[in-house]
Scaffold this motif. Structure first.
Motif, PDB file in Angstrom:
ATOM      1  N   SER A  58       0.840  -1.213   0.000  1.00  0.00           N
ATOM      2  CA  SER A  58       0.000   0.000   0.000  1.00  0.00           C
ATOM      3  C   SER A  58       0.869   1.254   0.000  1.00  0.00           C
ATOM      4  O   SER A  58       0.542   2.241  -0.659  1.00  0.00           O
ATOM      5  CB  SER A  58      -0.908   0.029   1.232  1.00  0.00           C
ATOM      6  N   ARG A  93       0.726   4.209  -2.647  1.00  0.00           N
ATOM      7  CA  ARG A  93       0.560   5.599  -2.184  1.00  0.00           C
ATOM      8  C   ARG A  93       1.662   6.485  -2.758  1.00  0.00           C
ATOM      9  O   ARG A  93       1.407   7.601  -3.222  1.00  0.00           O
ATOM     10  CB  ARG A  93       0.642   5.678  -0.655  1.00  0.00           C
ATOM     11  N   VAL A  96      -2.424  10.727   0.606  1.00  0.00           N
ATOM     12  CA  VAL A  96      -2.878   9.589  -0.206  1.00  0.00           C
ATOM     13  C   VAL A  96      -3.130   8.384   0.691  1.00  0.00           C
ATOM     14  O   VAL A  96      -2.331   8.054   1.567  1.00  0.00           O
ATOM     15  CB  VAL A  96      -1.824   9.213  -1.283  1.00  0.00           C
ATOM     16  N   ASP A  97      -4.260   7.768   0.454  1.00  0.00           N
ATOM     17  CA  ASP A  97      -4.636   6.573   1.192  1.00  0.00           C
ATOM     18  C   ASP A  97      -4.849   5.480   0.152  1.00  0.00           C
ATOM     19  O   ASP A  97      -5.609   5.680  -0.798  1.00  0.00           O
ATOM     20  CB  ASP A  97      -5.951   6.883   1.929  1.00  0.00           C
ATOM     21  N   ALA A  98      -4.149   4.375   0.286  1.00  0.00           N
ATOM     22  CA  ALA A  98      -4.277   3.333  -0.748  1.00  0.00           C
ATOM     23  C   ALA A  98      -4.570   1.993  -0.117  1.00  0.00           C
ATOM     24  O   ALA A  98      -4.247   1.754   1.043  1.00  0.00           O
ATOM     25  CB  ALA A  98      -2.983   3.245  -1.561  1.00  0.00           C
ATOM     26  N   THR A 103      -8.595   3.925  -3.428  1.00  0.00           N
ATOM     27  CA  THR A 103      -7.346   4.663  -3.237  1.00  0.00           C
ATOM     28  C   THR A 103      -7.678   6.132  -3.473  1.00  0.00           C
ATOM     29  O   THR A 103      -8.184   6.504  -4.530  1.00  0.00           O
ATOM     30  CB  THR A 103      -6.285   4.131  -4.215  1.00  0.00           C
ATOM     31  N   SER A 129      -4.067   1.786   8.719  1.00  0.00           N
ATOM     32  CA  SER A 129      -2.821   1.223   8.200  1.00  0.00           C
ATOM     33  C   SER A 129      -2.496  -0.063   8.938  1.00  0.00           C
ATOM     34  O   SER A 129      -1.832  -0.949   8.403  1.00  0.00           O
ATOM     35  CB  SER A 129      -1.668   2.213   8.310  1.00  0.00           C
TER      36      SER A 129
END
Ligand code: NAD
Ligand code: LMR
Length: 328
Positions: free
Chosen positions: A149, A153, A167-169, A186, A248
């Motif tokens: 991830s 990101r 950014v969040d993936a 994402t 996370s």
């Protein structure tokens, strides 16, 4: 009581984990390796940075598993990294022997540790550690989701020239070419990248993420990535010890208790494998074909909207013709 974190394998990843764990004051660290003197030397070196980096963790370097007694968390990084041109699966035979032996030694001295496996091929090694340790599946997990991830990101942030922090993936699935980056989930400050990028741009980043490890192996030529992997492990250690409930941590823990059907068996020969004919690739912009990536995305999306953490995600990895069930 201070927490005790054992890191098995004092190589590139192990040393990074030990250093970041100490820098973050997460607990005392035991660094163990088969090479005599090396973990002791690195531990002493790291300990001497304590007054500069302001940590008071005790760092022990050792070759004796007695020193690992009563560990709260054990990170297994022991094993061989791949070389350019090799697949992670090529490490299976040699690293399976190492991880089996390490897990047996650990379990002699720690009754109920949480084990985070790093050694490759990751999914198979997690399964092996779970079987050998006899621990419940929620106490044996692999580090890969956080790293994969983070790579997605990073690539998104570089492409859009925005802060990586915004950014969040999400990347699900096994740690290999069959991993499933999920573009629709994402986001940059809450906006899906499917609204911010063209399909071919996204496809390029998805492919780069899948091959993120190999790209670094090709550049380093002698070893594999260790800085982001080390940071990913420490993110998980921190989330567990401080019960952070961050998403996370979910990325990391989504690898928890992976059951890899057939991978080890296939190597052992003769096992009947479940073969799936669906295309495993995530299709960020739809298309009529329903594939595993899509189904995984949909399910995760449903759970996100309902606020529930997915209890189980199934991902099909057609690369090896195997079915991987990821239980979180
Ligand atoms: N899951 C991931 O995302 C991820 C990321 C990076 C690396 N890895 C994997 O982690 C492993 C380690 O990578 P690295 O770059 O640190 O390699 P490295 O060669 O730098 O370190 C490995 C260490 O393991 C030690 N070791 C070997 N056998 C041992 C045993 N029986 N007991 C204790 N120690 C033993 C070696 O002496 C060496 O110091 C590799 O298998 C690599 O592929 C996985
Ligand atoms: O690529 C590798 O072999 C190491 C690790 O799995 C990574 O993704 O960096």
């Amino acid at each position: 009581m201070r927490k005790k974190i054992t890191v098995v394998g004092a190589g590139q990843v192990g040393t990074t984990v030990a250093q970041l764990t100490a820098f973050k004051n997460l607990g005392d660290v035991v660094l163990i390796d088969i090479v005599e003197g090396m973990p002791q030397g690195k531990a002493l070196d790291l300990q001497q940075s304590g007054c500069l980096q302001v940590f008071d963790s005790l760092i022990v370097g050792t070759n004796d598993y007695k020193d690992t007694a009563d560990s709260d968390i054990v990170v297994i990084t022991a094993g061989v990294p791949r070389k350019p041109g090799q697949d992670r699966a090529d490490l299976l035979k040699i690293n399976a022997g190492i991880v089996k032996n390490v897990t047996e030694q650990i379990m002699k001295y720690s009754k109920n540790p949480i084990i985070i496996v790093v050694s490759n091929p990751l999914d198979a090694m997690v399964y092996l550690a779970k079987e050998v340790s006899g621990l419940p599946r929620e106490r044996v997990m692999g580090m890969a989701g956080v790293l994969d991830s983070a790579r997605f990101r990073t690539f998104v942030a570089l492409e859009l020239n925005c802060s990586m922090v915004d950014v969040d993936a999400m990347v699900l699935g096994g740690h290999g070419d069959s991993m499933v980056p999920m573009p629709r989930y994402t986001t940059v400050s809450g906006i899906s990248i499917t609204n911010l990028m063209k399909p071919d741009q996204i496809e390029r980043l998805v492919n780069r993420t899948r091959k993120g490890g190999a790209e670094i192996v090709g550049l380093l030529k002698n070893g594999s990535a260790f800085l982001a992997p080390g940071a990913s492990v420490v993110k998980m250690v921190e989330a567990i010890l401080q019960d952070k409930k961050t998403h996370s941590a979910l990325h990391g823990l989504s690898q928890r208790g992976i059951q890899l059907e057939g991978h080890l068996l296939r190597r052992a020969g003769g096992a009947r494998l479940q073969r799936h004919h669906q295309d495993h690739r995530a299709r960020p912009h739809g298309g009529r074909k329903r594939n595993a990536g899509h189904l995984g995305e949909r399910r995760a999306g449903h759970h996100r909207r309902s606020g529930r953490v997915p209890r189980q995600e199934s991902v099909t990895a057609t690369a090896h013709g195997l079915r991987i069930v990821t239980v979180s």
